[in-house]
Design a protein around this motif. Structure first.
Motif, PDB file in Angstrom:
ATOM      1  N   GLU A 291      14.534 -11.252   8.444  1.00 53.71           N
ATOM      2  CA  GLU A 291      14.805 -12.143   7.314  1.00 53.71           C
ATOM      3  C   GLU A 291      13.537 -12.884   6.859  1.00 53.71           C
ATOM      4  O   GLU A 291      13.568 -14.055   6.498  1.00 53.71           O
ATOM      5  CB  GLU A 291      15.932 -13.131   7.648  1.00 53.71           C
ATOM      6  CG  GLU A 291      17.234 -12.427   8.010  1.00 53.71           C
ATOM      7  CD  GLU A 291      18.332 -13.369   8.465  1.00 53.71           C
ATOM      8  OE1 GLU A 291      18.154 -14.595   8.381  1.00 53.71           O
ATOM      9  OE2 GLU A 291      19.374 -12.862   8.918  1.00 53.71           O
ATOM     10  N   PHE A 292      12.400 -12.155   6.870  1.00 51.63           N
ATOM     11  CA  PHE A 292      11.128 -12.716   6.422  1.00 51.63           C
ATOM     12  C   PHE A 292      10.944 -12.404   4.937  1.00 51.63           C
ATOM     13  O   PHE A 292      10.437 -11.337   4.568  1.00 51.63           O
ATOM     14  CB  PHE A 292       9.960 -12.122   7.221  1.00 51.63           C
ATOM     15  CG  PHE A 292       9.956 -12.477   8.682  1.00 51.63           C
ATOM     16  CD1 PHE A 292      10.537 -13.648   9.139  1.00 51.63           C
ATOM     17  CD2 PHE A 292       9.368 -11.622   9.608  1.00 51.63           C
ATOM     18  CE1 PHE A 292      10.528 -13.979  10.480  1.00 51.63           C
ATOM     19  CE2 PHE A 292       9.347 -11.951  10.961  1.00 51.63           C
ATOM     20  CZ  PHE A 292       9.939 -13.136  11.398  1.00 51.63           C
ATOM     21  N   ARG A 293      11.315 -13.342   4.080  1.00 47.66           N
ATOM     22  CA  ARG A 293      11.240 -13.079   2.643  1.00 47.66           C
ATOM     23  C   ARG A 293       9.797 -12.995   2.138  1.00 47.66           C
ATOM     24  O   ARG A 293       9.420 -12.067   1.424  1.00 47.66           O
ATOM     25  CB  ARG A 293      11.985 -14.179   1.888  1.00 47.66           C
ATOM     26  CG  ARG A 293      13.498 -14.102   2.020  1.00 47.66           C
ATOM     27  CD  ARG A 293      14.149 -15.067   1.059  1.00 47.66           C
ATOM     28  NE  ARG A 293      13.687 -16.434   1.308  1.00 47.66           N
ATOM     29  CZ  ARG A 293      13.794 -17.419   0.419  1.00 47.66           C
ATOM     30  NH1 ARG A 293      14.291 -17.177  -0.768  1.00 47.66           N
ATOM     31  NH2 ARG A 293      13.370 -18.645   0.715  1.00 47.66           N
ATOM     32  N   ASN A 294       8.985 -14.000   2.495  1.00 45.98           N
ATOM     33  CA  ASN A 294       7.632 -14.068   1.934  1.00 45.98           C
ATOM     34  C   ASN A 294       6.765 -12.902   2.394  1.00 45.98           C
ATOM     35  O   ASN A 294       6.060 -12.278   1.593  1.00 45.98           O
ATOM     36  CB  ASN A 294       6.979 -15.399   2.299  1.00 45.98           C
ATOM     37  CG  ASN A 294       7.671 -16.585   1.650  1.00 45.98           C
ATOM     38  OD1 ASN A 294       8.325 -16.426   0.617  1.00 45.98           O
ATOM     39  ND2 ASN A 294       7.541 -17.759   2.248  1.00 45.98           N
ATOM     40  N   ILE A 295       6.803 -12.611   3.700  1.00 44.13           N
ATOM     41  CA  ILE A 295       5.970 -11.518   4.213  1.00 44.13           C
ATOM     42  C   ILE A 295       6.453 -10.192   3.628  1.00 44.13           C
ATOM     43  O   ILE A 295       5.646  -9.325   3.265  1.00 44.13           O
ATOM     44  CB  ILE A 295       6.010 -11.477   5.756  1.00 44.13           C
ATOM     45  CG1 ILE A 295       5.537 -12.815   6.332  1.00 44.13           C
ATOM     46  CG2 ILE A 295       5.148 -10.340   6.287  1.00 44.13           C
ATOM     47  CD1 ILE A 295       5.636 -12.891   7.833  1.00 44.13           C
ATOM     48  N   SER A 296       7.777 -10.019   3.517  1.00 47.10           N
ATOM     49  CA  SER A 296       8.322  -8.774   2.967  1.00 47.10           C
ATOM     50  C   SER A 296       7.824  -8.549   1.548  1.00 47.10           C
ATOM     51  O   SER A 296       7.436  -7.434   1.173  1.00 47.10           O
ATOM     52  CB  SER A 296       9.856  -8.818   2.983  1.00 47.10           C
ATOM     53  OG  SER A 296      10.346  -8.850   4.296  1.00 47.10           O
ATOM     54  N   LYS A 297       7.823  -9.615   0.748  1.00 52.53           N
ATOM     55  CA  LYS A 297       7.367  -9.475  -0.636  1.00 52.53           C
ATOM     56  C   LYS A 297       5.893  -9.106  -0.689  1.00 52.53           C
ATOM     57  O   LYS A 297       5.473  -8.241  -1.464  1.00 52.53           O
ATOM     58  CB  LYS A 297       7.617 -10.769  -1.409  1.00 52.53           C
ATOM     59  CG  LYS A 297       7.282 -10.665  -2.900  1.00 52.53           C
ATOM     60  CD  LYS A 297       7.611 -11.937  -3.629  1.00 52.53           C
ATOM     61  CE  LYS A 297       7.402 -11.782  -5.137  1.00 52.53           C
ATOM     62  NZ  LYS A 297       6.102 -11.238  -5.488  1.00 52.53           N
ATOM     63  N   ARG A 298       5.081  -9.762   0.167  1.00 54.55           N
ATOM     64  CA  ARG A 298       3.651  -9.481   0.158  1.00 54.55           C
ATOM     65  C   ARG A 298       3.377  -8.040   0.592  1.00 54.55           C
ATOM     66  O   ARG A 298       2.553  -7.338  -0.003  1.00 54.55           O
ATOM     67  CB  ARG A 298       2.927 -10.472   1.070  1.00 54.55           C
ATOM     68  CG  ARG A 298       1.408 -10.381   0.971  1.00 54.55           C
ATOM     69  CD  ARG A 298       0.717 -11.602   1.547  1.00 54.55           C
ATOM     70  NE  ARG A 298       0.869 -11.707   2.988  1.00 54.55           N
ATOM     71  CZ  ARG A 298       1.542 -12.686   3.595  1.00 54.55           C
ATOM     72  NH1 ARG A 298       2.134 -13.618   2.878  1.00 54.55           N
ATOM     73  NH2 ARG A 298       1.634 -12.724   4.916  1.00 54.55           N
TER      74      ARG A 298
END
Length: 945
Positions: free
Chosen positions: A288-295
């Motif tokens: 559930e890592f939103r920021n890292i997933s987007k990057r």
């Protein structure tokens, strides 16, 4: 692991070995706790670990890029070293409970990035790294070990280097010599002698890194040293090496890395592979890592997965004491929710919760602001916003006017020793972060009770690193400004003036609300400020210049400096006589007697009777006779200068020779000043209670006061002072070739400046011309005006303006620096030192009288701030460097450090301290102009300086 591909390893190959454990712990301590929304699983360390791996993958390019890579982990805590020495690493605390379940997730994360990871039972990660480094070098390839662990420096060689990700610094053989004082192949010998308190490697008692390096340098290696120990001249050192020879040899086996670990894989198996989008994004989605997933998705050119917003509530609820209902994470401040911890069971619950969480806000309540004499009344704790508690320890019955009023402890408080014994392990636990507001005060209080509070974070210093120049950094102001909450005023509890009571006489129920609120606010401020450090690019400033200074200043302040009361008393009498003499001269110049200490009478004489021009009346109708008025008049008349001299002597008498006697601690017999780390916008320390930084040194009277600061019998005071550091920094920042050349040639800088300005050959220089150049040199640093220079030199303003104009003509680069600095400040709202310290300039675009001050402050801040940063770096490096000597650092006065040392060690101390101070800027900032430190010693401070 995914993928089975291999690639031969040989000449041209470059192996990167990442210290996985270091990545994990760095991630865990750098970020606030984070839990997975779906099930409350702790994942904060995993998030940080993934962020670091992602940055590594993005930056792995260019000529130093890896062809092969592995992340190396520790498999368990028991290795072959425990068979050699059962107490090895015995003092290390257990893993925080919320970190333990994250370890297997970091392995899964590494695999998701398609990077090989390795761990082997019975061997430490360092041993695996040593083995792989050896094999890679033997195969003709290169190795970069990515770690900040000093133990790995023994591996550095022609084919092996280290990269410290904490400092973003490459470490080669020269870097190892800088750290240990010996080449990499002798690091093990030095470590064997010095030992390691963290890993519980015993070493040789009393021998530190510096002494060990000196001995190995002299004798070549450890075996030769031990074989010739009987020849060593110093008795204590000789006996230590003879008596502890076997222990030293055992220590060498403990620190020597095993480069022959049996491996079940080859270097070819560690070939660099690109991450597979589906696998990596699948893992990040599961976490559930939103920021890292987007990057990651953006870098890979694929769509980012949809992930629900995360929350940190899970860990807060999981770690809640059983005595308190979990509040929501954004809970408002509710005094009724705070807890009075008054049973052993409640205390145990809170300690368990602190250990589980790994950090706690901490505060003390005491009977006084004097840390050296204050008594502990209670401590407060906060775990999450809204959950805070107070432990009353020393509250007493109300003390009335009756001399025989009951002053016993109130009932319902846990015994002090019981609480201290229970809290000590967690307050001293290196795995638990203690968060405070101006925590240096609490560190000193707890140290006097035998508790060594560490590690710590300080919300005052976080604010200072972020907001220097914008506002003050006291808790009340920070709370109102950033939390929109006004804390309970202390006056509501203790009163004010003569009727004020000490905190031990505050009723417990009122103390709970007040004290727990302090801890609660501190925690909220920490959560607000800490994530902003990297955004404002001040993480390095906080972590290398602010936080490490706390223990340094704690030791200095608690040590204090010895002051001779009789000397002060004699000086006080001498100053009184000097004042009488000056009064006679003043009366003669005025033509009649009057009260020299009366501003009203002085104003009447100067402007009504003597008719001096330039006077201004205040609202009360009296003439103004402040220092600025008198300094202006002193450029043309004698009387105002005499008044200034009289006021100076009067201030020395009242502020120092009289008041210092009251500051002598009755227990230690020494004066203990307190340093404010956040006392000045530029990074300069401020000394209070008493202020020892404002003792004037340019007058004979001021220098005499330093003569009252003395060394105990058998010891001397050693003073080391940077020579013209701010002028050197000005020449560096503004790139003034003439000044740089003068410094590099070792010329008298003031004479050189005078020669440039007035076209006077150096061999014809007069003291008067040099004095004028000196005033201009130092004045320019502070953006001095013609008015200010005229006051300093007591010359007419038009002549002073002529000096300044000529100065800028001869050194045009200074004017260019000033213009560029002001322009930068206007555009960005701040300036920075060479070390990245941010000094905000909110008034830089103001109109009116504030504009000139703001511009001068902006010009000076990078110069004075850089000098302040340099001496901070020196102080932080100093303690470990002189730990082996019978010496201690006592005072810092702007560009000067004062030490107390046994006479027979004064030479060694001076050499070490001088080297550290002159090299303090390295390696963070390279200065073209060498820093120079002047050293002196004596039985008192005046002699030493």
């Amino acid at each position: 692991m995914t993928g089975k591909e291999t690639a031969p390893f040989g000449k041209g190959s470059h192996l990167h070995l990442i210290d996985g454990s270091a990545y994990i712990f760095r991630a865990y301590h750098a970020l606030p706790p984070l839990t997975r929304k779906s099930d409350g699983l702790p994942i904060g360390a995993v998030a940080g670990f993934c962020a670091m791996l992602q940055r590594y993958v993005e930056n792995n390019n260019g000529p130093e890029a890896a062809t092969h890579i592995a992340v190396i982990f520790d498999k368990g805590s028991i290795t072959f070293r425990n068979d050699i020495y059962p107490e090895y690493k015995a003092h290390r605390p257990p893993l925080p409970e919320d970190l333990r379940p994250q370890f297997p997730l970091t392995r899964a994360a590494t695999a998701a990035f398609n990077i090989a990871y390795k761990e082997i039972e019975g061997f430490e990660a360092d041993d695996i790294i040593a083995t792989l480094a050896r094999e890679a070098a033997e195969a003709g390839g290169r190795v970069t070990v990515i770690s900040s662990d000093k133990d790995l420096m023994q591996l550095v060689g022609p084919a092996v280097c280290m990269f410290d990700p904490m400092k973003n610094k490459l470490i080669d053989a020269d870097g190892v010599i800088e750290k240990f004082g010996v080449a990499p192949d002798r690091v093990v010998d030095v470590q064997a002698l010095a030992g390691d308190s963290v890993d519980n490697v015993p070493g040789a008692p009393g021998i530190g890194i510096k002494t060990a390096a000196q001995l190995i340098g002299e004798y070549g290696d450890l075996d030769n040293l031990l074989a010739n120990a009987a020849q060593i001249k110093q008795p204590k050192r000789r006996e230590t090496l003879i008596n502890f020879a076997d222990q030293i040899r055992v220590s060498r086996r403990l620190v020597q890395l095993d480069a022959q670990v049996p491996l079940d894989f080859t270097l070819a198996d560690l070939v660099l592979r690109a991450p597979e989008p589906e696998v990596l994004l699948g893992f990040l989605t599961e976490m559930e890592f939103r920021n890292i997933s987007k990057r990651v998705a953006d870098k890979m050119g694929v769509d980012a997965p949809m992930i629900a917003a995360a929350t940190a509530k899970g860990i807060a609820e999981k770690s809640a004491p059983k005595t308190v209902a979990p509040p929501p994470p954004d809970a408002p401040i509710d005094h009724a929710a705070y807890v009075n911890i008054n049973t052993p069971e409640m205390l145990a619950d809170w300690i368990d919760a602190i250990r589980a969480q790994g950090y706690v806000a901490f505060d003390t309540e005491t009977t006084s602001l004097d840390e050296m004499q204050a008594e502990l009344v209670g401590v407060s704790l906060a775990l999450v916003p809204g959950r805070a508690a107070y432990i009353p320890l020393g509250h007493r019955m109300a003390a009335g006017d009756d001399l025989f009023a009951d002053n016993r402890l109130t009932e319902g408080q846990l015994p002090l020793e019981v609480v201290l014994n229970a809290l000590r392990p967690v307050l001293e636990d290196p795995a638990v972060l203690k968060i405070g507001q101006n925590i240096k005060y609490d560190v000193k209080i707890m140290a006097r009770y035998g508790v060594h509070l560490a590690p710590v974070d300080d919300t005052m210093l976080l604010s200072y690193a972020l907001h220097a120049g914008l506002h003050n950094h006291g808790m009340d102001e920070l709370s109102e400004r950033y939390l929109n909450h006004r804390p309970i005023p202390i006056k509501e509890l203790i009163g004010s003036g003569k009727s004020a009571v000490t905190f031990d006489h505050v009723p417990v129920e009122k103390a709970v609300a007040y004290a727990a609120e302090d801890a609660d606010i501190t925690l909220r401020l920490w959560q607000h400020f800490k994530p902003q450090l990297p955004q404002s690019r001040v993480t390095t400033v906080y972590e290398t210049l602010e936080r490490p200074l706390i223990p340094v200043l704690t030791r200095m302040e608690m040590a204090g400096v010895q002051v001779d009361r009789d000397t002060l008393s004699r000086m006080s009498n001498a100053f009184a006589q000097k004042m009488v003499q000056l009064e006679e001269e003043i009366h003669a110049a005025a033509g009649r007697s009057f009260n020299v200490g009366s501003p009203k009478q002085l104003g009447e004489i100067l402007f009504d009777e003597m008719g001096f021009q330039g006077g201004v009346k205040g609202k009360n109708g009296a003439w103004g006779t402040g220092a600025d008025v008198l300094e202006d008049l002193a450029t043309e008349h004698a009387l105002p200068g005499l008044i200034l001299d009289w006021r100076q002597v009067a201030k020395l008498k009242s502020t120092y020779t009289d008041a210092l006697q009251d500051h002598i601690n009755p227990d230690s017999g020494r004066v203990h000043t307190s340093y404010s780390i956040a006392g000045a916008n530029t990074g300069r320390l401020a000394s209070t209670d008493p202020n020892l930084q404002n003792i004037p040194v340019r007058t004979e009277e001021g220098r005499r006061i330093r003569g009252a600061f003395v060394a105990p019998a058998g010891k001397v005071l050693v003073s080391l002072d940077y020579s013209q550091i701010e002028l050197r920094i000005l020449a560096q920042i503004a790139q003034i070739d003439a000044l740089k050349e003068a410094f590099q040639q070792g010329l008298d800088i003031h004479a050189a400046t005078a020669s440039e300005m007035f076209n006077v050959p150096l061999d014809q220089m007069t003291p008067e011309i040099r004095r004028q150049a000196k005033a201009i040199n130092f004045g320019v640093i502070y953006g001095i005006s013609a008015f200010g220079l005229a006051r300093n030199l007591r010359i007419p303003r038009d002549r002073a303006q002529g000096f300044i104009d000529r100065y800028f003509e001869r050194f045009p680069g200074i004017r260019a620096y000033m213009d560029q600095t002001i322009a930068f400040a206007k555009e960005n709202g701040h300036v920075r030192t060479l070390f990245g310290r941010r000094i905000n300039t909110p008034e830089i675009n103001a109109k009116g009288p504030h504009a000139g001050f703001a511009r001068r402050a902006a010009i000076n801040a990078p110069i004075q701030g850089t000098a302040a940063d340099i001496i901070r770096r020196a102080m932080i490096q100093m303690d470990p460097a002189i730990a082996h000597l019978p010496a201690r650092m006592l005072l810092q006065v702007h560009d000067e450090l004062l030490f107390e040392v046994e006479e027979n060690a004064a030479d060694e101390l001076t050499a070490i301290a001088k080297r550290i101070m002159e090299g303090a800027a390295d390696p963070a900032v390279h200065l073209d102009i060498k820093l120079v430190v002047d050293a002196g010693r004596g039985q008192n401070w005046a002699e030493a300086h």
